[in-house]
Design an enzyme around this catalytic site. Sequence first.
Site, short mmCIF file in Angstrom:
data_model
loop_
_atom_site.label_atom_id
_atom_site.label_comp_id
_atom_site.label_asym_id
_atom_site.label_seq_id
_atom_site.Cartn_x
_atom_site.Cartn_y
_atom_site.Cartn_z
N ASP A 43 56.36 -6.12 -84.30
CA ASP A 43 55.44 -7.25 -84.16
C ASP A 43 56.10 -8.39 -83.38
O ASP A 43 57.32 -8.44 -83.21
CB ASP A 43 55.07 -7.75 -85.57
CG ASP A 43 53.67 -8.34 -85.63
OD1 ASP A 43 53.15 -8.74 -84.57
OD2 ASP A 43 53.11 -8.40 -86.74
N ASP A 71 44.17 -8.10 -84.82
CA ASP A 71 44.18 -8.41 -86.26
C ASP A 71 42.77 -8.46 -86.81
O ASP A 71 42.58 -8.57 -88.01
CB ASP A 71 44.86 -9.77 -86.50
CG ASP A 71 46.36 -9.63 -86.66
OD1 ASP A 71 46.86 -8.49 -86.67
OD2 ASP A 71 47.04 -10.67 -86.77
C1 GLA Z 1 50.71 -9.94 -87.58
C2 GLA Z 1 50.17 -8.55 -87.45
C3 GLA Z 1 49.53 -8.13 -88.74
C4 GLA Z 1 50.55 -8.18 -89.85
C5 GLA Z 1 51.14 -9.57 -89.93
C6 GLA Z 1 52.32 -9.61 -90.90
O1 GLA Z 1 49.69 -10.87 -87.72
O2 GLA Z 1 49.29 -8.47 -86.39
O3 GLA Z 1 49.00 -6.83 -88.63
O4 GLA Z 1 51.56 -7.24 -89.57
O5 GLA Z 1 51.61 -10.02 -88.67
O6 GLA Z 1 52.88 -10.84 -90.97
#
Ligand code: GLA
Length: 741
Positions: free
Chosen positions: A479, A549
């Site tokens: 990420d 997301d």
């Molecule tokens: C980001 C990712 C999510 C999750 C969060 C965790 O927003 O896109 O899918 O992994 O971080 O903090």
Amino acid sequence: MNIHYDIKEGLFHLQHEKMSYCMAVLRTGHLAHLYVGPPLKGPLQVSFFRVDQNKGLTAYPGPGEFGLSLGVERMEYPSFGTSDFREPAIALEAKTGETSLDLRYHSHEILPGKPNLSPMPSTRPHQADEGMTLEIKLFDALRGVSCYLTYTLFKGLGGIVRSARLTNESRETLNLKRLMSLNVDLMDQNWEWVQFTGDWIRERAMTKHPIRVGVQSIGSRRGASSAHQNPFLILKRPHTTEDAGEALGLSLVYSGNFLILGEGDHNGHTRIMAGIHPGDFSWELRPGDSFQTPEAVLVYSQEGLNALSQNLHRFIHQHIIHPKWHNHQRPICLNNWEATYFDFDEEKLIRLAQAGKSLGMEMLVLDDGWFGQRNNDQTSLGDWTVNLKKLPSGLKGLSEKLHDLGMQFGLWIEPEMVNLTSKFALDHPDWIIREPRREPCHARNQYVLDFSRKEVVEAIYEQLTALLDQTPVDYIKWDMNRNMTDVYSLALPPHRQGELHHRYILGVYDLYERLTQRYPHILFESCSAGGGRFDLGMLYYAPQTWTSDNTDAVERLKIQYGTSMAYPLSTMAAHVSQVPNHQTHRVTPLKLRHDVARFGVLGYELDVTLLTEKEKEDIRQEIKSYKTYRQDLLYGDFYRLVSPFDTHGHQTAWMVVAKDQSRAILGWYQVLASPNPPLSHLPLSGLDPLGLYVIDGTDQVYGGADLMALGLLIQPSYNGIHKTNDPSGDYQSRLVVLNRL
Ligand code: GLA
């Protein structure tokens, strides 16, 4: 496929069965762009494409020259200061402050295969000699620089891969300020500019406008390719549809700051260029130094946008994604993020995994919160050691338990970031990207590590390998949850701060390269707060991306539709989540969520221990069906039929056709019910016109040609006078499987 050079005409003809690309060395030695479009047979003469023109207010390069001005010509790789007043593809400054450039043809080579651009991701030939490359050397004798333009043709690609390299052959240091990967000067302005724009949780919305006179651009100065503009552009004719008409697609193999710029000029041409964003860029080129740009992929279609996308999809499958993952059956994951957020322990994870396994899921992905003291988003990034309070048997113990259950184990990391309170940040306060005298901006309480420094990448590599050497991990979600501000490296001298952005992304690539080499069995998924770094640079290392997301099925229709313009379904992770949805609070039927998520890498992101028996049974059936069609869904040909961007998001339809046309899977979606709807036929695409198809689960048999001409009758249910079994006409979807007899 051929690269032909006609010495007499000074004309290069890059020929592909679907496209021709021509350039010529003009009498002044400058390289002009002549043509990109449908295949030309030849013989070709430069006089087909250009004539001398004498115009007012025009400058000419050199005494005695009239009729050939670089500002009137269509140029292959334009520079500024020597009669072209439009945007340049290259700019540099000598120590003296002189900036003009006069690049003229010097020589060229035609090579088998393609050069390796390491340490940057770049398109891969299957075999060393697959493809053909033309390298043209342009030279400015006064400035002492050589500019190499590289063009590779691949068998499967109706297009060209391009990049540029600049070498300082002078005795003085030069300051490089811009070096674009590609420039094309198109003949006319009758194009629409289609960009993929958005923000967090609304990535890659397709928007378009006609090319206008003047400059238009998309780009990112965020340190990542971004959710806001994708490094991908389509130019299409106004009448081009999904199934017919001309279009060009342009995609950068790069994950950092980028610029894609269009300029409608005063002579009716359209200049298009793409590369590293020059806005925050400079590079010190000492004598003998070279700078290599990332690659840009240019594809052309005469058969509409579906053909353009399919061409790119095939190309990404064959030449971007590592061969290890070609046709790989991606596991159906259960991700604990929306199920638990930070509130989990081993017991809860095992319960989730057991429940998921009983429904057919194949992998548990442990998301954020497993390391340091990370019980919220304020702490511990940088300290990649397991929290034994939450996970008493450690990651190794958890992984073994999951493997014993028959589930794979996936792990979330965010290696480019720190929280200031982490031990890592406290030990190395100067390893953060920030100006020395200003309090840096935070985003989600976190700060960006200076990956331009080898020692920083090394220290993160050591932490991660210490962990991964011990733990059987099958998948990693990498990420990157913030963009870069306060862009300054304490390790670079003042006059080289403009190198930081590019050096940063090279550091990210270096870590990816080393981890993927060391753990070739680990499937990486890239993520940047969802789809904030969805680009070919990332796909080179991580064959799939967390698309967004936003897990709301209605929103996903647009996000996945827009994403599919450039990227194949096998790269788009798509999860079924709980309702009310966590991003939009919308309540949609499980069927709709499934019918959308199966057009991608299907996964789940909800507490499966709380499901009703009916929901469990539905999920079990869905997974069974997805597994049956998984290879087609991931690797078949994808056709967009009805665009949510043309129907105010009201209706969407798309389908996947197996490579041998023996099967097709159609998804049709209607967000809001329409009262008393008329009967409507949905013409399908990509079927075998001579084949007969039976609709799965029925005895209805139709001809492939008829299904494409007349279409399939889709009758939306509606909650009006004639009651249907559907509780509501809203949020409807149909999934239709067609099997060839
Ligand atoms: C980001 C990712 C999510 C999750 C969060 C965790 O927003 O896109 O899918 O992994 O971080 O903090």
